[in-house]
Scaffold this motif. Structure first.
Motif, mmCIF file in Angstrom:
data_model
loop_
_atom_site.group_PDB
_atom_site.id
_atom_site.type_symbol
_atom_site.label_atom_id
_atom_site.label_comp_id
_atom_site.label_asym_id
_atom_site.label_seq_id
_atom_site.Cartn_x
_atom_site.Cartn_y
_atom_site.Cartn_z
ATOM 1 N N MET A 403 0.827 -1.210 0.000
ATOM 2 C CA MET A 403 0.000 0.000 0.000
ATOM 3 C C MET A 403 0.861 1.259 0.000
ATOM 4 S SD MET A 403 -3.118 -0.800 2.593
ATOM 5 C CE MET A 403 -4.329 -2.070 2.284
ATOM 6 N N THR A 404 1.901 1.257 0.807
ATOM 7 C CA THR A 404 2.718 2.466 0.853
ATOM 8 C C THR A 404 3.510 2.630 -0.433
ATOM 9 O OG1 THR A 404 4.371 1.213 2.092
ATOM 10 C CG2 THR A 404 2.921 2.617 3.356
ATOM 11 N N SER A 405 3.882 1.502 -1.059
ATOM 12 C CA SER A 405 4.665 1.633 -2.285
ATOM 13 C C SER A 405 3.795 2.064 -3.458
ATOM 14 C CB SER A 405 5.391 0.324 -2.611
ATOM 15 O OG SER A 405 4.471 -0.686 -2.927
ATOM 16 N N GLN A 406 2.510 1.769 -3.392
ATOM 17 C CA GLN A 406 1.603 2.162 -4.475
ATOM 18 C C GLN A 406 1.119 3.597 -4.319
ATOM 19 O OE1 GLN A 406 0.147 0.174 -7.125
ATOM 20 N NE2 GLN A 406 1.906 -1.125 -6.718
ATOM 21 N N ARG A 407 1.252 4.123 -3.127
ATOM 22 C CA ARG A 407 0.735 5.459 -2.860
ATOM 23 C C ARG A 407 1.548 6.512 -3.610
ATOM 24 N NH1 ARG A 407 -4.053 7.371 -1.283
ATOM 25 N NH2 ARG A 407 -3.909 9.209 -0.006
ATOM 26 N N ASP A 408 0.881 7.478 -4.124
ATOM 27 C CA ASP A 408 1.555 8.526 -4.877
ATOM 28 C C ASP A 408 1.982 9.636 -3.915
ATOM 29 O OD1 ASP A 408 2.443 10.435 -6.561
ATOM 30 O OD2 ASP A 408 0.597 10.641 -7.712
ATOM 31 N N TYR A 409 3.284 9.711 -3.659
ATOM 32 C CA TYR A 409 3.797 10.753 -2.767
ATOM 33 C C TYR A 409 4.480 11.869 -3.567
ATOM 34 C CZ TYR A 409 3.136 7.386 1.044
ATOM 35 O OH TYR A 409 2.603 6.493 1.953
ATOM 36 N N SER A 410 4.202 11.933 -4.862
ATOM 37 C CA SER A 410 4.868 12.945 -5.678
ATOM 38 C C SER A 410 4.400 14.338 -5.278
ATOM 39 C CB SER A 410 4.547 12.711 -7.155
ATOM 40 O OG SER A 410 3.170 12.953 -7.373
ATOM 41 N N ALA A 411 5.195 15.324 -5.697
ATOM 42 C CA ALA A 411 4.825 16.711 -5.385
ATOM 43 C C ALA A 411 3.450 17.025 -5.956
ATOM 44 C CB ALA A 411 5.873 17.654 -5.947
ATOM 45 N N ARG A 412 3.189 16.506 -7.144
ATOM 46 C CA ARG A 412 1.898 16.784 -7.764
ATOM 47 C C ARG A 412 0.760 16.249 -6.904
ATOM 48 N NH1 ARG A 412 -0.289 14.431 -13.525
ATOM 49 N NH2 ARG A 412 -2.305 15.461 -13.444
ATOM 50 N N SER A 413 1.005 15.059 -6.354
ATOM 51 C CA SER A 413 -0.012 14.477 -5.498
ATOM 52 C C SER A 413 -0.153 15.265 -4.200
ATOM 53 C CB SER A 413 0.353 13.018 -5.199
ATOM 54 O OG SER A 413 -0.500 12.492 -4.222
ATOM 55 N N LEU A 414 0.985 15.640 -3.616
ATOM 56 C CA LEU A 414 0.932 16.398 -2.370
ATOM 57 C C LEU A 414 0.254 17.744 -2.572
ATOM 58 C CD1 LEU A 414 4.525 15.726 -0.968
ATOM 59 C CD2 LEU A 414 2.390 14.676 -0.242
ATOM 60 N N GLU A 415 0.409 18.270 -3.781
ATOM 61 C CA GLU A 415 -0.163 19.586 -4.040
ATOM 62 C C GLU A 415 -1.624 19.524 -4.474
ATOM 63 O OE1 GLU A 415 2.607 21.106 -6.830
ATOM 64 O OE2 GLU A 415 4.186 21.329 -5.311
#
Lengths: 554, 290
Positions: A403-415
């Motif tokens: 689950m954590t590896s599939q999660r999108d932690y990119s800047a675009r996602s954070l923003e």
């Protein structure tokens, strides 16, 4: 016939995948509007009447004000104030997706401050400043002072919330609306810690928050390391998140509009109570104060490099709370051909065919639900390698890893500060040690400890029994149930989808009337309960001692 | 009544079907010791007769915690799950003489340690369906601060990221918890109150395949390393060695599918079989409960 149904289902998914029909929405293709900008010795380097276009509907644009006035008003060194004295040069540039204004200003003999402000079409803005000149030496502890006079959608009636946590002050379910002992000096120091959840909160009195450099991916705040969030009080769906960067410490001072006297070393006065918005009580948040206030930002010397930075991003949410759900699954080949279909009828009721989509759309409204699934829209199928083989048992640690590896932690996602995101995992595995488990969700905790708290849930396909049709319907109902868990409905005894488990009797609806003994319905909960309690994600719900306080549905 | 309803019915009637134990409660609580050091996991043994206790992760039972300062809270496990209906088949005859056990891993909650302040704690199981009524006896234990030099040093390491440490102990591994596992590796490097747990977590971790955090690569399980770190001494509490054996057995099964002739498999099987053969009847039942 089957082909047409498949085509219809696909067509109905496309708009939601694109999110193209969700209104109101920021116009991310046009420039910001700036009524006036320039330099005066009184105002500094300023931007007057800055706004952004929003689409209220097809062909219905509206330009909403963001800053009544945003200005670099001066600098400080060694306890002395140095206002901007004169301009060396000013200019502007425009590129693909942005416009920028810049200028260089004398602040001391042979010392100039260069400021570059980017306004991005996607709603972001980015402020950069650095010192130059023969009189400037690296290592000098210059500070840069900004005056942020926000005016979201022309309201003047805004709510300003800032990031704090128990390290900043005593933990509180409802942050102080009157000065308390802990805040008598008018200054709180934000203490980022993986062990302490962060809150959005507002103060009823003037206050200064001191923030260390906050890397964008750090923190457990709702909006990922933003240090403040400012919303239109009457329409809190429009607002902005403000953030620093990983190198610039800053102080944010919230002052009553009329009490700022131009002092470049502004102090919060806790005896000055900020005006109430007059919109208290039923709004889905903690904050009630902030009307006619102004924020002063002091950027301290960066810990790396020479550029002082802060920025932020506008958001325009829908009338409800937009939800983006991605359903990830293993390839249908290993699951008897089962590919998750959000439009599969789970059960026919008096109100027609009930589906995953229409159940969720009743929470969010149809325009504020975005669904995606493996095999479409760039969502890939889940891997087996590195975890467990088809039909075998997966450990809790492996599931958490997936689950954590599939999660999108990119800047675009954070923003992405518009949508609440949720990832569901329909896996072709059983849970090791719990072969009868149909659903599991990692619950509660922050970015440091859990990583996927209430942002992801798994449905174990091999554990779900019955013939293929029953299995598919049960899996869909399980998926709905896990969404409810992630929305924190599970603890509230609301009934409906969350408590009636029989697939042949479940209404496949989140209830609109309170279950017996419950003070509010599931729909009330989703739409109006405090965001911190409902929003999937790394937020400190459980760190509030005791049970959740009640709230009054709108 | 089908599907979920059967599961729910089974779960809710569990409370009614479980026989009353001594003391008048359907469930009993026990811990391995009466005193722990802050940061050590507490493996709570929940006992019942007639039917296995539900897992705390199901939310059918809740654990009420009274902290040293008298404040009360309800434990919220880091994982929540819902079970399907019982497997089809002949239902077992009720046997009120047969005891069952389930363990709860009490270490993580929120973004850190579940038990943070030293002092005396009291735990009791409550039933939300019965309006929060107690359904077990009350278990008391004392949490003491790390006092020995090595314990203080170890706890200082844990405080670098207590959230990830606690999550890694709860999950019994997880390469994705990079900081948590780094803490555990450090704790395994010197003798303290936390060393045994650290070795167990490392052993469990090596008994599992993992994809590198964020999908950059994978590593397969390594039973040699897992076996080297396994904890077999039941003198300090049975949960860790029993669970360690369970993890190794699962690792053997996964490895056998890939390379059934690997010599390490024989070695691990032989070690685990010898360990299991030495278990008491009660411990064998615990082992099966995993």
């Amino acid at each position: 016939m089957i082909r047409y149904r498949a085509l219809f289902a696909w067509m109905s998914l496309v708009p939601c995948l694109a999110g193209a029909f969700s209104y109101p929405a920021l116009d991310t293709t046009s420039n910001w509007s700036i009524q006036d900008w320039g330099f005066t010795t009184g105002q500094g380097f300023y931007f007057q009447g800055t706004g952004k276009r929003v689409w209220n509907g097809p062909g219905q644009p509206e330009t909403k004000t963001v800053f009544y006035n945003l200005a670099v008003v001066g600098t400080r060194l060694g306890g002395n104030s140095h206002p901007l004295q004169s301009q060396d040069f000013m200019g502007e540039m425009q590129g693909d997706g942005y416009l920028a204004k810049y200028g260089s200003f004398k602040v001391a003999p042979a010392v100039s401050l260069v400021v570059v402000v980017f306004f991005m079409d996607d709603g972001k803005f980015d402020v950069n400043a650095y010192f130059t000149g023969d009189g400037y030496a690296s290592g000098q502890a210059w500070e840069v002072i900004f005056r942020v006079d926000y005016d979201l959608a022309g309201a003047g009636n805004n709510i300003a919330e800032f990031l704090w946590n128990a390290g900043s002050e005593g933990r509180s379910a409802s942050p102080p609306q009157v000065p308390r002992l802990e805040a008598l000096d008018g200054r709180l120091v934000y203490a980022p810690s993986t062990g302490i959840p962060s809150y959005w909160a507002a103060s009823a009195h003037e206050i200064t928050l001191e923030y260390p450099p906050l890397p964008r991916e750090a923190g457990s705040g709702v909006e990922n390391a933003g240090f403040a969030r400012i919303l239109n009080a009457s329409n809190p769906q429009f607002g902005m998140v403000l953030w620093g960067d990983g190198a610039t410490p800053l102080d944010a001072t919230f002052k009553a509009y009329g009490s700022f006297d131009g002092n470049l070393d502004p102090k919060a006065d806790v005896s000055t109570t900020l005006q109430m918005t007059g919109e208290a009580g039923s709004f889905p948040r903690y904050a009630y104060a902030g009307r006619d206030q102004v924020m002063l930002l002091k950027l301290r010397p960066p810990t790396a490099g020479v550029t002082y930075k802060f920025g932020g991003k506008l958001f325009q949410r829908g009338g409800s709370r937009p939800l983006a759900v991605s359903v990830h699954q293993h390839h249908p080949d290993g699951m008897g051909g089962f590919g998750f279909d959000p439009d599969k009828v789970i059960r026919y009721t008096q109100s027609g065919g009930r589906t995953f989509r229409n159940a969720l759309a009743e929470l969010t409204g149809p325009d504020d639900l975005a669904l995606s699934r493996s095999g479409e829209g760039g969502v890939s199928y889940l891997p087996y390698d590195g975890y467990a083989q088809p039909g075998n048992a997966v450990t809790e640690a492996q599931l958490h890893n997936l689950m954590t590896s599939q999660r999108d932690y990119s800047a675009r996602s954070l923003e992405n500060v518009r949508e609440w995101r949720l990832d569901l995992y329909l896996v072709n595995w059983r849970l090791q040690g719990e072969p009868d488990a149909w659903e599991a969700m990692f619950d509660y905790g922050g970015a440091g400890g859990n990583g996927i708290a209430r942002e992801g849930a798994a449905i174990f396909w091999p554990s779900i029994g019955g013939d293929q049709d029953a299995r598919v319907r049960r899996a869909s109902l399980s998926a709905l149930h896990t969404v409810g868990l992630a929305l924190n409905m599970g603890r509230n005894g609301l009934g409906g989808i969350m408590s009636l488990a029989d697939i042949d009797k479940n209404t496949v609806r989140f209830n609109t009337s309170s279950a017996p003994g419950a003070p509010f319905s599931e729909v009330d909960w989703y739409r109006t309960a405090p965001e911190a309690w409902v929003k999937p994600g790394r937020f400190g719900v459980g760190s509030i001692p005791g049970t959740m306080p009640n709230f009054v549905p709108r | 009544v089908t599907g979920f309803c059967r599961a729910l019915t089974a779960a809710l009637t569990l409370l009614l079907s479980i026989s009353i134990q001594a003391g008048g409660f359907p469930f009993s609580l026990a811990a391995e010791r009466a005193e722990f050091v802050v940061g050590q996991p507490i493996y709570l043994r929940i006992g019942s007769f007639n039917a296995p206790p539900p897992s705390l992760e199901e939310g059918i039972l809740e654990l009420s915690i009274t902290a040293p300062d008298g404040s009360q809270s309800v434990y919220r496990p880091p994982l929540r799950l819902r079970r399907g209906p019982p497997n089809a088949g002949p239902e077992a005859e009720p046997d009120s003489t047969r005891s069952h056990v389930r363990f709860a891993r009490l270490i993580a909650s929120g973004d850190g340690l579940l038990f943070r302040a030293p002092g005396r704690y009291r735990l009791v199981l409550i039933s939300p369906e019965k309006g929060g009524a107690a359904v077990s006896d009350t278990l008391g234990f004392r949490l003491k601060p790390p006092e020995a030099d090595a314990d203080r040093r170890a706890f200082a390491i844990i405080t670098r990221n207590p959230g990830e440490y606690a999550m890694a102990v709860y999950l019994e591994g997880g390469d994705q918890l990079a900081q948590g596992m780094a803490i555990i590796r450090e704790l395994a490097g010197f003798k303290s109150a936390y060393t045994r747990t650290a070795f167990f977590i490392l052993s469990s971790n090596w008994a599992q395949d993992f994809t590198d955090y964020r999908g950059k690569g994978s590593r397969t399980l390594d039973l040699e390393k897992s076996l080297a770190m396994a904890q077999w001494d039941k003198g300090q509490g049975s949960y860790i060695p029993l669970r360690n054996a369970y993890r190794l057995v699962n690792g053997v099964q996964a490895a056998s599918r890939r390379n059934p002739e690997a010599p390490v498999l024989r070695e691990v099987r032989s070690r685990v079989e010898a360990f299991i053969a030495g278990l008491s009847a009660e411990e064998s039942a615990w082992y099966r409960s995993f």
